[in-house]
Design a protein around this motif. Structure first.
Motif, short mmCIF file in Angstrom:
data_model
loop_
_atom_site.label_atom_id
_atom_site.label_comp_id
_atom_site.label_asym_id
_atom_site.label_seq_id
_atom_site.Cartn_x
_atom_site.Cartn_y
_atom_site.Cartn_z
N HIS A 1 0.80 -1.23 0.00
CA HIS A 1 0.00 0.00 0.00
C HIS A 1 0.83 1.28 0.00
O HIS A 1 0.26 2.37 0.08
CB HIS A 1 -0.95 0.00 1.20
N TRP A 2 2.14 1.15 -0.05
CA TRP A 2 2.98 2.35 -0.09
C TRP A 2 3.98 2.20 -1.22
O TRP A 2 4.90 1.39 -1.14
CB TRP A 2 3.68 2.56 1.25
N GLN A 3 3.76 2.98 -2.27
CA GLN A 3 4.67 3.01 -3.40
C GLN A 3 5.12 4.45 -3.57
O GLN A 3 4.30 5.34 -3.74
CB GLN A 3 3.98 2.49 -4.65
N ALA A 4 6.44 4.68 -3.55
CA ALA A 4 6.97 6.04 -3.59
C ALA A 4 6.94 6.62 -5.00
O ALA A 4 6.08 7.43 -5.32
CB ALA A 4 8.39 6.08 -3.03
N SER A 5 7.85 6.21 -5.85
CA SER A 5 7.89 6.68 -7.24
C SER A 5 8.46 5.55 -8.09
O SER A 5 8.99 4.57 -7.55
CB SER A 5 8.75 7.94 -7.37
N PRO A 6 8.41 5.67 -9.41
CA PRO A 6 8.96 4.59 -10.24
C PRO A 6 10.46 4.41 -10.09
O PRO A 6 10.99 3.36 -10.42
CB PRO A 6 8.61 5.04 -11.67
N THR A 7 11.15 5.42 -9.54
CA THR A 7 12.62 5.34 -9.49
C THR A 7 13.22 5.52 -8.10
O THR A 7 14.43 5.47 -7.96
CB THR A 7 13.25 6.39 -10.42
N SER A 8 12.39 5.74 -7.08
CA SER A 8 12.96 5.96 -5.75
C SER A 8 12.08 5.36 -4.65
O SER A 8 10.92 5.04 -4.85
CB SER A 8 13.18 7.45 -5.48
N ILE A 9 12.69 5.24 -3.48
CA ILE A 9 12.08 4.63 -2.30
C ILE A 9 11.96 5.69 -1.21
O ILE A 9 12.74 6.63 -1.14
CB ILE A 9 12.97 3.46 -1.82
N GLN A 10 10.98 5.51 -0.32
CA GLN A 10 10.86 6.34 0.87
C GLN A 10 10.94 5.45 2.11
O GLN A 10 10.48 4.31 2.09
CB GLN A 10 9.55 7.12 0.87
N VAL A 11 11.51 6.01 3.16
CA VAL A 11 11.69 5.29 4.43
C VAL A 11 11.06 6.13 5.52
O VAL A 11 11.34 7.33 5.65
CB VAL A 11 13.19 5.06 4.73
N ASN A 12 10.21 5.51 6.34
CA ASN A 12 9.59 6.23 7.45
C ASN A 12 10.63 6.45 8.54
O ASN A 12 11.13 5.50 9.14
CB ASN A 12 8.40 5.45 8.00
N THR A 13 10.96 7.71 8.80
CA THR A 13 11.96 8.05 9.81
C THR A 13 11.33 8.48 11.13
O THR A 13 12.05 8.74 12.10
CB THR A 13 12.87 9.18 9.30
N ALA A 14 10.01 8.56 11.19
CA ALA A 14 9.32 9.00 12.41
C ALA A 14 9.36 7.91 13.47
O ALA A 14 9.27 6.73 13.17
CB ALA A 14 7.89 9.38 12.09
N GLU A 15 9.50 8.34 14.72
CA GLU A 15 9.46 7.37 15.81
C GLU A 15 8.05 7.10 16.28
O GLU A 15 7.73 5.99 16.67
CB GLU A 15 10.35 7.84 16.95
N LEU A 16 7.20 8.11 16.24
CA LEU A 16 5.80 7.95 16.64
C LEU A 16 4.91 8.44 15.51
O LEU A 16 5.08 9.56 15.03
CB LEU A 16 5.50 8.73 17.92
N THR A 17 3.99 7.60 15.07
CA THR A 17 3.09 7.98 13.98
C THR A 17 1.70 7.43 14.26
O THR A 17 1.52 6.52 15.06
CB THR A 17 3.57 7.41 12.63
N ASP A 18 0.75 8.00 13.56
CA ASP A 18 -0.62 7.50 13.61
C ASP A 18 -0.77 6.39 12.58
O ASP A 18 0.15 6.08 11.82
CB ASP A 18 -1.61 8.63 13.31
N LEU A 19 -1.95 5.83 12.51
CA LEU A 19 -2.25 4.84 11.48
C LEU A 19 -2.93 5.55 10.31
O LEU A 19 -3.57 6.58 10.47
CB LEU A 19 -3.18 3.76 12.04
#
Length: 194
Positions: free
Chosen positions: A50-68
């Motif tokens: 359910h999480w796709q960044a872009s056709p050529t790059s990745i994203q990483v969740n850097t947050a320590e506390l997040t909601d849903l």
């Protein structure tokens, strides 16, 4: 330390959290116990369909506390009030970003909540009351592409983390776009879903 296994959790919709009689429910619980009681990872990196960044790059969740992120629609109200306890790790997300950089995979850190591809199967596998995960959890995107080679390289980039006691979990389904699946049921079969 031995290298941690990689797990794939096929989760379906958020209703898996309450579908106690479904065989997948019991299997998710079994896998969760294996991870917490036998593997005992120091942390978990999770990829969700359910999480796709872009056709050529990745994203990483850097947050320590997040909601849903309640990334579904048409379910009873209580599905939009579900909570799943989780804590990220700046140190682990930094290691993920470094591993991606070393593999020449463009990646950026972002602050993002966990989508149902993570919290729905994790609620079953790692029930907060009976089998809590109790280790840092970092979600990483996929590429916004169907390029198998890109995703294979993404998996290769995570190998070093497995040698450091980090479990890698992937969540999704073989055919995940339900709108396309429902439409396909109304017309001749498509080559990718036969």
């Amino acid at each position: 330390m031995t290298r941690t296994p990689v797990y794939f959790l096929s989760h379906g919709g958020p209703n898996i959290m309450e579908d106690y009689d479904h065989p997948a429910y019991k299997k998710l619980q079994e896998i969760g116990r294996e991870i917490t009681q036998k593997v005992k990872p120091k942390a978990v990196v999770v990829f969700s369909a359910h999480w796709q960044a872009s056709p050529t790059s990745i994203q990483v969740n850097t947050a320590e506390l997040t909601d849903l992120i309640y990334d579904y629609y048409g379910f009873p109200d209580h599905y939009y009030k579900v909570k799943y306890p989780n804590v990220g790790s700046k140190e682990l997300s930094s290691r993920v970003l470094s591993a991606l950089k070393a593999a020449n995979i463009p990646a950026t850190g972002v602050s993002r909540g966990l989508d149902h591809g993570v919290f729905a199967p994790f609620t079953v596998a790692f029930d907060p009351k009976t089998n809590p995960l109790n280790v840092p959890l970092v979600q990483v995107s996929l590429f916004d592409s169907d390029d198998a080679d890109q995703h294979y390289r993404l998996g290769e980039a995570m190998q070093g983390l497995r040698e450091q006691g980090v479990a890698v979990i992937v969540s999704g389904m073989a055919v995940h776009n339900l709108r396309d699946m429902w439409q396909a049921m109304q017309r001749p079969a498509q080559i990718w879903n036969v």
